[in-house]
Design an enzyme around this catalytic site. Structure first.
Site, PDB file in Angstrom:
ATOM      1  N   ALA A  74       0.833  -1.203   0.000  1.00 16.07           N
ATOM      2  CA  ALA A  74       0.000   0.000   0.000  1.00 16.07           C
ATOM      3  C   ALA A  74       0.866   1.251   0.000  1.00 16.07           C
ATOM      4  CB  ALA A  74      -0.926  -0.009   1.208  1.00 16.07           C
ATOM      5  N   SER A  95      -6.474   2.183   9.096  1.00 19.39           N
ATOM      6  CA  SER A  95      -5.476   1.300   9.691  1.00 19.39           C
ATOM      7  C   SER A  95      -5.834   1.028  11.139  1.00 19.39           C
ATOM      8  CB  SER A  95      -4.086   1.951   9.612  1.00 19.39           C
ATOM      9  OG  SER A  95      -3.116   1.189  10.311  1.00 19.39           O
ATOM     10  N   TYR A 118     -10.078   0.707  11.836  1.00 24.98           N
ATOM     11  CA  TYR A 118     -10.974  -0.352  11.372  1.00 24.98           C
ATOM     12  C   TYR A 118     -12.319  -0.280  12.093  1.00 24.98           C
ATOM     13  CZ  TYR A 118      -6.813  -2.238   9.125  1.00 24.98           C
ATOM     14  OH  TYR A 118      -5.699  -2.400   8.345  1.00 24.98           O
ATOM     15  N   LEU A 137      -5.702  -5.445   2.107  1.00 27.31           N
ATOM     16  CA  LEU A 137      -5.656  -6.276   3.303  1.00 27.31           C
ATOM     17  C   LEU A 137      -5.325  -7.722   2.922  1.00 27.31           C
ATOM     18  CD1 LEU A 137      -8.930  -4.959   5.000  1.00 27.31           C
ATOM     19  CD2 LEU A 137      -6.591  -4.566   5.818  1.00 27.31           C
ATOM     20  N   HIS A 142     -10.762  -9.778   2.318  1.00 26.61           N
ATOM     21  CA  HIS A 142     -11.248  -9.035   1.156  1.00 26.61           C
ATOM     22  C   HIS A 142     -12.765  -9.005   1.058  1.00 26.61           C
ATOM     23  CE1 HIS A 142      -7.257  -9.378  -1.337  1.00 26.61           C
ATOM     24  NE2 HIS A 142      -7.124  -8.673  -0.223  1.00 26.61           N
ATOM     25  N   LYS A 160      -5.512  -8.515  -5.438  1.00 28.20           N
ATOM     26  CA  LYS A 160      -5.639  -9.926  -5.801  1.00 28.20           C
ATOM     27  C   LYS A 160      -4.986 -10.782  -4.729  1.00 28.20           C
ATOM     28  CE  LYS A 160      -1.324 -10.978  -6.520  1.00 28.20           C
ATOM     29  NZ  LYS A 160      -0.703 -12.041  -5.729  1.00 28.20           N
ATOM     30  N   ARG A 231       0.808 -14.643   5.234  1.00 23.22           N
ATOM     31  CA  ARG A 231       0.807 -15.483   4.030  1.00 23.22           C
ATOM     32  C   ARG A 231       0.942 -16.966   4.358  1.00 23.22           C
ATOM     33  NH1 ARG A 231       2.849 -10.659   2.440  1.00 23.22           N
ATOM     34  NH2 ARG A 231       2.090  -9.830   0.455  1.00 23.22           N
ATOM     35  N   ASP A 244      -1.220 -16.518  -4.047  1.00 21.08           N
ATOM     36  CA  ASP A 244      -0.379 -15.330  -3.898  1.00 21.08           C
ATOM     37  C   ASP A 244       0.456 -15.082  -5.150  1.00 21.08           C
ATOM     38  OD1 ASP A 244       1.137 -13.225  -2.894  1.00 21.08           O
ATOM     39  OD2 ASP A 244       2.443 -14.518  -1.691  1.00 21.08           O
ATOM     40  N   TYR A 248      -0.173 -15.112 -10.779  1.00 18.26           N
ATOM     41  CA  TYR A 248       0.370 -14.431 -11.950  1.00 18.26           C
ATOM     42  C   TYR A 248       0.601 -15.413 -13.093  1.00 18.26           C
ATOM     43  CZ  TYR A 248       1.253 -10.471  -8.839  1.00 18.26           C
ATOM     44  OH  TYR A 248       1.120  -9.430  -7.946  1.00 18.26           O
TER      45      TYR A 248
END
Length: 398
Positions: A74, A95, A118, A137, A142, A160, A231, A244, A248
């Site tokens: 971000a 935030s 939040y 986020l 999401h 994404k 993650r 993640d 792509y």
């Protein structure tokens, strides 16, 4: 074409030992009590991302965007892009870390009442300075935050992958339709000059008929656990590298061939005893078959040497991209008749600004969004099919 297409047995059994211990995501190890919880929360200052030296100019008539989540991406990419695009600007930040939010807001020249937590997010409904929200986020948040943004009457651009499941994607699309507001998924590579040039070259027959395509999106996670990196948390990241980094490669396989797959085979690895992978997979491999007969091999890993590559092999040559979908420095070469040619395509850094400009055009001019929620839904359905194929060891028809 034979250089890329190995036997299916060799490719799909490359991680066979891991597959037995790595069922489809629904059966992955349950979230541990030490995991980062599935909620928006204030995090420390990220380890990358620079703030502007002086507040960016707010262009007259541009769209004010509230940025939700102030992580490295971000701060380092999304907010500079919103400031650089002609018709967008950063109008607010959201935030759970008040000190971080205040520091970022000051750098962007935002008043105190443009800083939201939040807990106070719903109040943006009454803030006319905000026309849109950029959700940056963790993936598992999401759907809920997109729905809340639409409930506040704002347009949404969401990072994404769109969500953790196709069901969540469908909820987001329904919320967009109910609110009568735009929903765009931040698939930056659809605005990146090198990838766009590759699409044009392949459509023009630069390598003849495409027979095989290979993508690799790999890197090696350093020491980490679900307690300190989202993650690695199933409830926030889903299965791990596929959603993640591997997304792509999945996307590239489709926009470079111009097709959607009709079937998939896959395998996955979740190493036993590795504290990084108690909840998510370490590596996922998939083989996608397309209506034309083309076959794509997609590999993504959190436990391999860094690699960001696409190879497209056709009857008349080979197109290579390496890096293929990075933030900057992506390249293309064409190999035809024994000659290798480097293709000049433009500055990869432009992808972020162009993506934000496209979002603004869709809002202001009513133009069609290139990367809509329906694309995100399509991709989650494909990811779910890949996990089903990995669990069954067979072919899943799409």
């Amino acid at each position: 074409m034979g250089r890329l297409i190995q036997s299916r047995r060799h490719f799909l059994q490359a991680s066979g030992a891991g597959l037995a211990a790595a069922p489809w995501i629904a059966g992955c190890a349950a979230a541990q009590s030490s995991s980062i919880p599935r909620k928006a929360m204030g995090m420390p200052w990220p380890n990358w991302g620079e703030l502007p030296d002086t507040p960016p100019e707010v262009k007259p008539g541009s769209i004010g965007v509230a940025v939700v989540g102030l992580g490295g991406y971000a701060i380092g990419k999304a907010m500079p892009a919103l400031s650089a695009a002609e018709r967008t600007h950063v109008a607010a930040v959201v935030s759970g870390n008040p000190e971080k939010a205040a520091k970022v807001a000051a750098a962007y020249g935002l008043p105190d009442d443009a800083v939201y937590s939040y807990d106070t997010f719903a109040r943006i409904a009454d803030d006319d300075r905000i026309e849109a929200v950029y959700i940056v986020l963790p993936t598992g948040l999401h759907a809920d935050w997109t729905e809340m943004a639409f409930a506040a009457g704002k347009h949404v651009i969401c990072e994404k992958p769109m969500a953790l499941s196709s069901a969540e994607c469908a909820r987001m699309i329904a919320a967009s339709q109910k609110a009568g507001k735009k929903l765009m998924i931040a698939y930056r590579c659809h605005f990146e000059p090198v990838n766009l040039t590759a699409i044009d070259l392949l459509r023009d027959g630069a390598v003849g008929t495409i027979g095989a395509l290979e993508t690799a999106n790999n890197y090696r996670f350093g020491p980490a656990t679900p307690a300190n990196d989202w993650r690695l948390v199933k409830a926030l990241a889903g299965g791990g590298p596929l959603e993640d980094y591997g997304l792509y490669g999945l996307q590239a396989a489709m926009y470079l061939t111009g097709e959607e797959p009709v079937s998939v085979r896959a395998s996955a690895e979740q190493p036993v005893g590795d504290p990084r992978f108690t909840e998510v997979f370490a590596t996922v491999r998939a083989e996608l078959s397309f209506p034309s007969g083309a076959v794509a091999k997609v590999e993504t890993s959190y436990d391999s040497d860094p690699l960001n590559r696409v190879i497209v092999e056709g009857t008349g040559g080979v197109l290579r991209m390496q890096p293929a979908n990075g933030y900057s420095g992506n390249t293309i070469t064409l190999e035809r008749s024994g000659i290798t040619e480097a293709i000049s395509a433009g500055d990869s850094d432009l992808q972020f600004e162009r993506m934000c400009a496209h979002f603004a055009d869709a809002i202001r001019d009513g133009t069609e969004i290139r990367t809509p929620g329906e694309m995100g839904l399509r991709d989650l359905k494909l990811i779910e099919a890949i996990y089903r194929a990995a669990a069954s060891g067979g072919t899943v028809t799409l």
